[in-house]
Design an enzyme around this catalytic site. Structure first.
Site, mmCIF file in Angstrom:
data_model
loop_
_atom_site.group_PDB
_atom_site.id
_atom_site.type_symbol
_atom_site.label_atom_id
_atom_site.label_comp_id
_atom_site.label_asym_id
_atom_site.label_seq_id
_atom_site.Cartn_x
_atom_site.Cartn_y
_atom_site.Cartn_z
ATOM 1 N N ARG A 101 0.881 -1.170 0.000
ATOM 2 C CA ARG A 101 0.000 0.000 0.000
ATOM 3 C C ARG A 101 0.915 1.215 0.000
ATOM 4 N NH1 ARG A 101 -5.343 1.082 3.556
ATOM 5 N NH2 ARG A 101 -6.073 -0.219 1.849
ATOM 6 N N HIS A 128 -7.084 0.854 -6.538
ATOM 7 C CA HIS A 128 -7.329 -0.035 -5.394
ATOM 8 C C HIS A 128 -7.953 -1.320 -5.943
ATOM 9 C CE1 HIS A 128 -7.631 -1.341 -1.410
ATOM 10 N NE2 HIS A 128 -8.519 -0.502 -0.902
ATOM 11 N N GLN A 131 -9.766 -3.963 -3.737
ATOM 12 C CA GLN A 131 -11.091 -3.491 -3.345
ATOM 13 C C GLN A 131 -12.099 -3.771 -4.458
ATOM 14 O OE1 GLN A 131 -12.138 -1.894 -0.322
ATOM 15 N NE2 GLN A 131 -14.077 -2.468 -1.258
ATOM 16 N N ASP A 214 -17.232 6.866 -1.465
ATOM 17 C CA ASP A 214 -15.979 6.737 -0.717
ATOM 18 C C ASP A 214 -15.742 8.089 -0.041
ATOM 19 O OD1 ASP A 214 -13.473 5.969 0.239
ATOM 20 O OD2 ASP A 214 -12.464 6.149 -1.694
ATOM 21 N N CYS A 254 -16.354 1.369 0.338
ATOM 22 C CA CYS A 254 -15.150 0.577 0.633
ATOM 23 C C CYS A 254 -14.785 0.650 2.110
ATOM 24 C CB CYS A 254 -13.997 1.050 -0.235
ATOM 25 S SG CYS A 254 -13.615 2.801 -0.038
ATOM 26 N N ARG A 282 -13.448 -8.754 1.148
ATOM 27 C CA ARG A 282 -12.029 -8.452 0.876
ATOM 28 C C ARG A 282 -11.178 -9.709 1.107
ATOM 29 N NH1 ARG A 282 -9.881 -3.448 0.872
ATOM 30 N NH2 ARG A 282 -8.106 -4.711 0.196
#
Ligand code: CP
Ligand code: NVA
Length: 295
Positions: A101, A128, A131, A214, A254, A282
């Site tokens: 990340r 992402h 995700q 988001d 998310c 996830r």
């Protein structure tokens, strides 16, 4: 060029072919699986905080018989203590895969260029993809098929939005984005993915099968939070906006969610919300990706 041309990296969803993506989603739905990582490790590097990504990835590696090793920003100090490429060269010798990340997507590219094992994007400034796998899985479980469905993404044209555009196009979904001026996703990406961008949330959400939002200020942009609160006024996904979607539409996020900003408490905690299943997915989606990479 990757150090080994046969190594399959996953920096954005379309690093998979459409067939591969469908295979990953099918593998993610398996409830028994081979121990493809037995006796092997997977490194998980984090330059930013994480709840879902760290825990779901660690547990998916464990479920496949592997040993996850999480390394936080201050332990590695990517590109300051030593170049990310050198970190990748070293970790290639210890681990079956390295996941990261990062702030800058270029860091992942630098790692993938020299890594002898798969590099997996756990979130960058532009994408992402893990995700997006969980997002598709959540909708697939709900609907059975994805092709021809519509999803409205309301808010910041950020990493999550980008990967949703890419993933949606791959499975034949219509992705409509509503963002305020200055916060729309990259027009080149939108054109490549046949996305639709408008500046009115009501237009994007009208009749949609799913509504997604988001945070307005992503990690690293916290100092813009107040300015963004003003810029995104009118972009809250609330009950009135959800009422414009299809009657059986689902709500996705998310997470983490900021109730009263990008989403009302009534929506994220309400009957149309699938955010907890999405968060749990996830782990299933990441396990599916690892099964595909290592089977
Ligand atoms: N959705 C997501 O990536 O959550 P975390 O930042 O907690 O990992
Ligand atoms: N866009 C958000 C996603 C968090 C999972 C961020 O980058 O902070």
């Amino acid at each position: 060029m990757s150090a080994s041309a046969s190594v399959h990296h996953f920096l954005e969803v379309d690093d998979l072919s459409v067939d591969d993506l469908n295979t990953v989603l099918a593998l993610a739905q398996r409830r028994d699986w081979p121990q493809v990582l037995l006796g092997r490790g997977v490194a998980l590097l984090f330059e930013k905080p994480s709840l879902r990504t760290r825990n779901s990835s660690e547990m998916a590696v464990f479920e496949l018989g592997g040993h996850p090793v999480t390394l936080k920003a201050d332990e590695i100090d990517l590109d300051r203590r030593e170049p990310a490429a050198d970190v990748a060269r070293v970790l290639s010798g210890y681990y079956a895969a390295m996941c990261a990340r990062v702030f800058d997507h270029g860091t992942l590219r630098n790692m993938a260029e020299v890594a002898d094992v798969p590099v997996i994007n756990l979130l960058s400034d532009t994408a992402h993809p893990c995700q997006a796998l969980a997002d598709l899985l959540t909708l697939l479980e709900r609907w059975g098929t994805l092709e021809g469905r519509s999803i409205a993404y309301v808010g910041d044209g950020n990493n999550v939005c980008n990967s949703l555009l890419v993933a949606g196009a791959m499975v034949g979904m219509e992705v409509r984005v509503a963002s305020p001026a200055g916060f729309a996703p990259d027009p080149v990406l939108v054109a490549r993915t046949n996305g639709v961008v408008v500046d009115d949330p009501a237009v994007a959400v009208e009749g949609a099968d799913a509504v997604y939002t988001d945070v307005w200020a992503s990690m690293g942009k916290e100092d813009e939070a107040e300015a963004r609160r003003q810029a995104f006024a009118g972009f809250t996904v609330d009950e009135a906006l959800m009422a414009r979607a299809a009657p059986d539409a689902v709500f996705l996020h998310c997470l983490p969610a900021h109730r009263g900003e990008e989403v009302s408490a009534g929506v994220v905690d309400g009957p149309q919300s699938v955010v907890w299943r999405q968060a749990h997915n996830r782990m299933h989606a990441f396990r599916g990706l690892l099964l595909w990479l290592f089977s």
